[in-house]
Design an enzyme around this catalytic site. Structure first.
Site, PDB file in Angstrom:
ATOM      1  N   HIS A 471      33.904 -11.187   3.822  1.00  0.00           N
ATOM      2  CA  HIS A 471      33.840 -11.448   2.383  1.00  0.00           C
ATOM      3  C   HIS A 471      32.749 -10.595   1.732  1.00  0.00           C
ATOM      4  O   HIS A 471      32.993  -9.887   0.742  1.00  0.00           O
ATOM      5  CB  HIS A 471      33.568 -12.938   2.163  1.00  0.00           C
ATOM      6  N   GLU A 472      31.549 -10.655   2.286  1.00  0.00           N
ATOM      7  CA  GLU A 472      30.442  -9.905   1.687  1.00  0.00           C
ATOM      8  C   GLU A 472      30.655  -8.400   1.819  1.00  0.00           C
ATOM      9  O   GLU A 472      30.282  -7.632   0.921  1.00  0.00           O
ATOM     10  CB  GLU A 472      29.109 -10.318   2.317  1.00  0.00           C
ATOM     11  N   HIS A 475      32.730  -7.258  -1.053  1.00  0.00           N
ATOM     12  CA  HIS A 475      31.909  -6.976  -2.237  1.00  0.00           C
ATOM     13  C   HIS A 475      31.233  -5.607  -2.087  1.00  0.00           C
ATOM     14  O   HIS A 475      31.170  -4.819  -3.034  1.00  0.00           O
ATOM     15  CB  HIS A 475      30.819  -8.042  -2.392  1.00  0.00           C
ATOM     16  N   HIS A 478      33.529  -2.736  -2.737  1.00  0.00           N
ATOM     17  CA  HIS A 478      33.785  -2.608  -4.175  1.00  0.00           C
ATOM     18  C   HIS A 478      32.667  -1.800  -4.829  1.00  0.00           C
ATOM     19  O   HIS A 478      32.905  -0.961  -5.704  1.00  0.00           O
ATOM     20  CB  HIS A 478      33.881  -4.007  -4.789  1.00  0.00           C
TER      21      HIS A 478
END
Length: 690
Positions: A471-472, A475, A478
């Site tokens: 998940h991190e 980020h 992105h």
């Protein structure tokens, strides 16, 4: 010695940064910014991008480069001296930001540029930057009269102080409580890995035997495995009363000095006043002014409908758990029993335990496998760099390359420790932007709080922690894979907050794919990938209690949004009263009266999620639907991966998120994939989510 925060460096000089450097550096950079702005406005008659926006971006980046390492150190290596310097500097930065956003001459210059012929010749990213700036001027109070401007600035400054104090209180309350044991007998049921961690925690506190703490890995191990019900109740009570008047310290004395109740009440009142100064009816309306969602009614309808669809599944999950607990001697299932009996039910139902899985997910293997996954998806290579200036021995540093050229880098800080804020997050260290010397490459901070290695045993991750890491990293991708060269819309900058979770939740899907599992798993002793039999069990258990998990997140989202949307300054309800009402409507498991969850809800009181926690579910619709294209075309389909890279990750905030989503998916998002991934049955016809 010169101030390391004022010198220009590709990366922060962590070893040289001291608390006494912070306030002088931030003060000097702010004064430089003020002087530059005055000079620009005095000389610009026909503003252009190069004469107005570009110089402001360059000066702003100098300030960001100084502040990023300070803010990061405050989160991961807190100290009394740094905390004081951080608090002083936040006040200075808040005042400066308010001055900037309320500068009418600067606003007129931006508007003049937006109305000029040059605007039509600018790139999409440049145009989006100017449009966002004009919006932010209005949200910053540029149109207010002098008295209201002052009040607006005072509120902003006070809200920054409150957020910092809230976060400090949560950290201090978490670290104020621990429990020591001379013998492992009191921790019966805990696996060897958790006992070893408890022994290490005791040694770090100069104690004999074992210690359990409120750091999440320690807390969760007790809640999941400890056979001693009284111990589970004790640590549960300590955890859910953190930063409240009910909180306790290790010696049993009151920890009320860390109580966040008054901070919450003042924060809500000030947010509402801030919103009404700007002409909004409430802070939820103000929050949505820069998000995808169009109105509070739309958000609440989305959440309420999802809750209605989810609640029957949650009730089924809870009935099954209660029956199982009763059959195993626990007729009065309490909050401190649910995690314990849930894990036992999972083992009985699927013959798979979190602890058994943990052995197959050593952190090193997971990290290497994750890099393999993104190489296959996006054609990037990740390389660890041994020599770099660090702030702690646990921290690693990596560079990312594509087609042989370096495009980004990141710090990875994986393990829980003293003086480090709990949770997991990504923050930017450097942003991609075009400079006079070329392109400044993006740098990210990726932070987690996993169980560290103990002795000869490496860090072993639960599968939940594996998904957190992915998940991190989503980020981070992105932020780091952007091809936008304008700072304000590069990477995660300028991305609507209810779309910012799309890449992060999207990446979690590869943690469940049979094709990806061999890449990220390998027994820490034998190297054997997760056996097919265990994989089958893990996949069968994927949606174990997914109804309860969904309804819990919806409870938080509805609480957050209603608290801000329905705030009444004439008769304000306490956060606890609002939370109780929401629980009466949607919750299946009702916490006991002493639970003060909201007092440590840092996402909305010390983070960026105020009236925006719904973003997790909103973006989960987007991420699940985006991933369904990979399910259709192949989860390692290079063309599909390149499409996601080009249409989503590389675009940053340069275009509206719905436009980007439709460019990738070919249509607007539907909720079907989220319901299917959660093990729910989609309705006959699915609504499109705006």
């Amino acid at each position: 010695m010169s101030n390391p925060l004022l010198a220009s460096h590709l990366l922060p000089l962590f070893s040289a940064i001291k608390a006494e450097h912070v306030t002088p550096a931030i003060s000097e950079l702010i004064e430089q910014g003020r002087a530059q702005l005055a000079q620009l406005l005095a000389n610009v008659t026909q503003p252009t991008w190069d004469s107005l926006v570009a110089p402001l971006e360059e000066q702003g980046d100098k300030l960001d480069q100084a502040w990023a390492p300070v803010s990061h150190l405050h989160s991961v290596s807190n100290s009394d001296e740094l905390r004081k310097a951080y608090t002083e500097s936040v006040a200075l930065l808040t005042d400066y930001s308010t001055e900037f956003s309320q500068n009418e001459a600067l606003y007129r210059a931006y508007q003049q540029l937006a109305d000029s012929d040059e605007f039509t010749r600018l790139t999409q990213a440049q145009q989006q930057t100017i449009n966002n700036a004009l919006r932010d001027f209005r949200l910053g109070g540029v149109a207010l009269n002098a008295a209201d401007k002052k009040r607006f600035g005072d509120i902003q400054k006070r809200l920054s102080e409150l957020a910092t104090q809230f976060s400090n209180n949560v950290l201090d309350a978490t670290q104020a409580w621990y429990k020591q044991f001379d013998s492992a007998d009191a921790l019966a049921g805990l696996p060897e890995s958790a006992l070893a961690q408890a022994a290490q925690a005791a040694a770090q506190k100069n104690l004999q035997g074992y210690a359990v703490t409120l750091d999440f890995p320690s807390y969760y191990a007790v809640m999941m495995y400890a056979d001693n019900r009284a111990l589970r109740e004790e640590i549960y009570t300590a955890y859910v009363t953190r930063a409240s008047a009910q909180g306790k310290k290790a010696d049993g004395s009151s920890a009320a000095e860390f109580d966040n109740t008054a901070i919450i009440a003042e924060t809500l009142a000030l947010r509402h006043e801030l919103a009404t100064l700007l002409g909004f009816g409430n802070y939820a309306e103000r929050s949505l002014a820069s998000k995808m969602a169009e109105s509070p009614a739309q958000v609440l309808q989305f959440l309420d409908e999802l809750a209605q669809q989810s609640k029957p599944y949650a009730e089924r999950d809870y009935a099954e758990l209660r029956a199982f607990a009763a059959a195993n001697g626990c007729a009065d299932l309490q909050a401190w029993d649910t995690t314990y009996y849930s894990e036992k039910l999972r083992v009985e139902k699927y013959s798979v335990s979190q602890e058994e899985l943990r052995s197959y997910f050593p952190a090193e293997k997971v990290i290497a496998g994750m890099f393999d996954v993104v190489q296959r998806l996006f054609g990037i290579q990740v390389t660890q760099i041994a020599e770099f200036d660090s702030y702690h021995p646990d921290v690693r540093f990596y560079e990312i390359a594509k087609n042989g050229a370096k495009i980004a880098s990141f710090y990875l800080d994986l393990f829980a420790r003293d003086k480090k804020k709990g949770g997991a997050w990504m923050a930017d260290c450097r942003v991609r932007r075009k400079t006079g010397q070329g392109v400044q490459l993006p740098v990210a901070f990726l932070t987690c709080n996993f169980t560290p290695p103990v002795g000869d045993t490496p860090s072993l991750l639960t599968h939940d922690e594996v998904t957190t890491l992915f998940h991190e990293f989503g980020h981070g991708l992105h932020h780091m894979l952007t091809q936008i060269d304008v700072a304000a819309v590069s990477g995660i900058n300028g991305v609507a907050w209810d779309a910012v979770e799309l890449p992060s939740q999207f990446m979690e899907n590869w943690c469940w794919e049979p094709e990806a599992i061999p890449l990220i798993s390998g027994h820490y002793q034998t190297g054997e990938p997760l056996p097919q039999s265990l994989l089958n069990k893990m996949l069968a258990a994927k949606n174990f209690q997914s109804g309860l998990q969904m309804i819990r997140q919806l409870e938080f989202s509805i609480f957050d949004f209603r608290m801000h949307a329905q705030y009444n300054p004439a008769a304000p309800k306490s956060a606890q009263d609002v939370l109780n009402e929401v629980r009466d409507q949607v919750a299946v498991i009702k916490p006991l009266a002493f639970n003060r969850f909201e007092n440590s809800f840092s996402h909305i009181f010390a983070g960026g999620y105020a009236a925006g926690y719904y973003s997790y579910k909103w973006a989960e619709v987007l991420s699940a639907d985006a991933y369904s294209r990979f399910e259709e075309e192949g989860i390692f389909n290079a063309q599909t991966g390149e499409s996601f890279l080009q249409e989503i990750l590389q675009q940053g905030g340069s275009k509206a998120p719905m436009e980007l989503f439709k460019n990738f998916r070919g249509r607007e998002p539907k909720i079907d994939a989220l319901l299917r991934h959660s093990g729910f049955s989609p309705s006959e016809t699915s609504e499109e989510v705006a």
